[in-house]
Design a protein around this motif. Structure first.
Motif, short mmCIF file in Angstrom:
data_model
loop_
_atom_site.label_atom_id
_atom_site.label_comp_id
_atom_site.label_asym_id
_atom_site.label_seq_id
_atom_site.Cartn_x
_atom_site.Cartn_y
_atom_site.Cartn_z
N LYS A 1 42.35 43.54 36.43
CA LYS A 1 40.74 43.64 36.27
C LYS A 1 40.52 43.11 34.81
CE LYS A 1 39.64 47.79 38.76
NZ LYS A 1 39.04 49.06 38.48
N LYS B 1 37.37 41.44 32.00
CA LYS B 1 36.23 41.75 31.45
C LYS B 1 35.88 40.51 30.72
CE LYS B 1 36.57 46.81 30.83
NZ LYS B 1 36.24 48.01 29.89
N GLU C 1 22.72 38.59 38.98
CA GLU C 1 23.58 39.65 39.45
C GLU C 1 23.98 39.31 40.89
OE1 GLU C 1 21.84 43.36 38.32
OE2 GLU C 1 22.13 42.89 36.16
N TYR D 1 27.64 38.74 42.32
CA TYR D 1 28.62 39.73 43.34
C TYR D 1 29.05 38.82 44.60
CZ TYR D 1 27.68 44.17 41.17
OH TYR D 1 27.89 45.23 40.11
N ARG E 1 33.91 42.74 40.48
CA ARG E 1 33.69 44.35 40.77
C ARG E 1 32.39 44.90 40.08
NH1 ARG E 1 37.25 44.42 44.36
NH2 ARG E 1 39.54 44.41 43.62
N SER E 2 31.93 44.26 39.20
CA SER E 2 30.67 44.63 38.52
C SER E 2 30.05 43.57 37.85
CB SER E 2 30.81 45.93 37.75
OG SER E 2 31.34 45.42 36.56
N ALA E 3 28.76 43.31 37.85
CA ALA E 3 27.93 42.51 36.89
C ALA E 3 26.74 43.05 36.44
CB ALA E 3 27.81 41.28 37.94
N GLU E 4 26.35 42.54 35.17
CA GLU E 4 25.29 43.05 34.81
C GLU E 4 24.47 42.21 33.71
OE1 GLU E 4 23.34 47.21 32.75
OE2 GLU E 4 25.34 47.14 33.36
N HIS F 1 27.84 40.33 31.89
CA HIS F 1 28.85 41.08 31.60
C HIS F 1 29.47 41.42 33.12
CE1 HIS F 1 27.83 42.24 27.61
NE2 HIS F 1 26.51 42.46 27.88
N VAL F 2 30.45 40.85 33.39
CA VAL F 2 31.35 40.68 34.48
C VAL F 2 32.69 41.30 34.56
CG1 VAL F 2 32.22 39.33 36.31
CG2 VAL F 2 30.36 38.70 35.21
#
Length: 120
Positions: free
Chosen positions: A29, A31, A48, A52, A58-61, A70-71
């Protein structure tokens, strides 16, 4: 005789244990913070959703205040450049580590009026 059978079983067990390889099943993972131009809540959803769409994310904001996405992603399946390309396809200019990927003129012009941002 029992001793020989016991020794054979223990030896066989020891050999099979050494032959097995350990596989790391945990995904790697990473970041990343990617600069993405945008303005509003519609931009946030679009950015976002595009992030995705990249396999391995895994996450995106995305935050409008600092224009940063932020990924967190699986480094074996994706990288920041793939995320940048996906976001640029929906009309938003991106920058990560001095590598800028800009949206095409057509994609930028297809944005809603409130989503039009100042381009460099």
């Amino acid at each position: 005789m029992k001793k020989y059978i016991l020794i054979a079983v223990v030896s066989l067990f020891g050999i099979t244990m050494q032959a097995q390889e350990k596989h790391d099943t945990k995904p790697v993972k990473g970041k990343y913070d990617i600069e993405v131009k945008g303005n509003c809540g519609m931009c946030k959803k679009r950015i976002e959703k595009a992030a995705y769409s990249v396999k391995g994310v895994r996450s995106a904001e995305w935050h409008a205040e600092d224009q940063t996405l932020h990924v967190m992603l699986n480094d074996k399946k994706a990288n920041p450049t793939k995320v940048q390309e996906a976001v640029a396809k929906v009309g938003h200019d991106t920058k990560y580590n001095d590598e800028a990927i800009k949206a095409t003129k057509e994609d930028y012009e297809n944005l809603h009026n409130c989503c039009i941002y100042e381009r460099d």
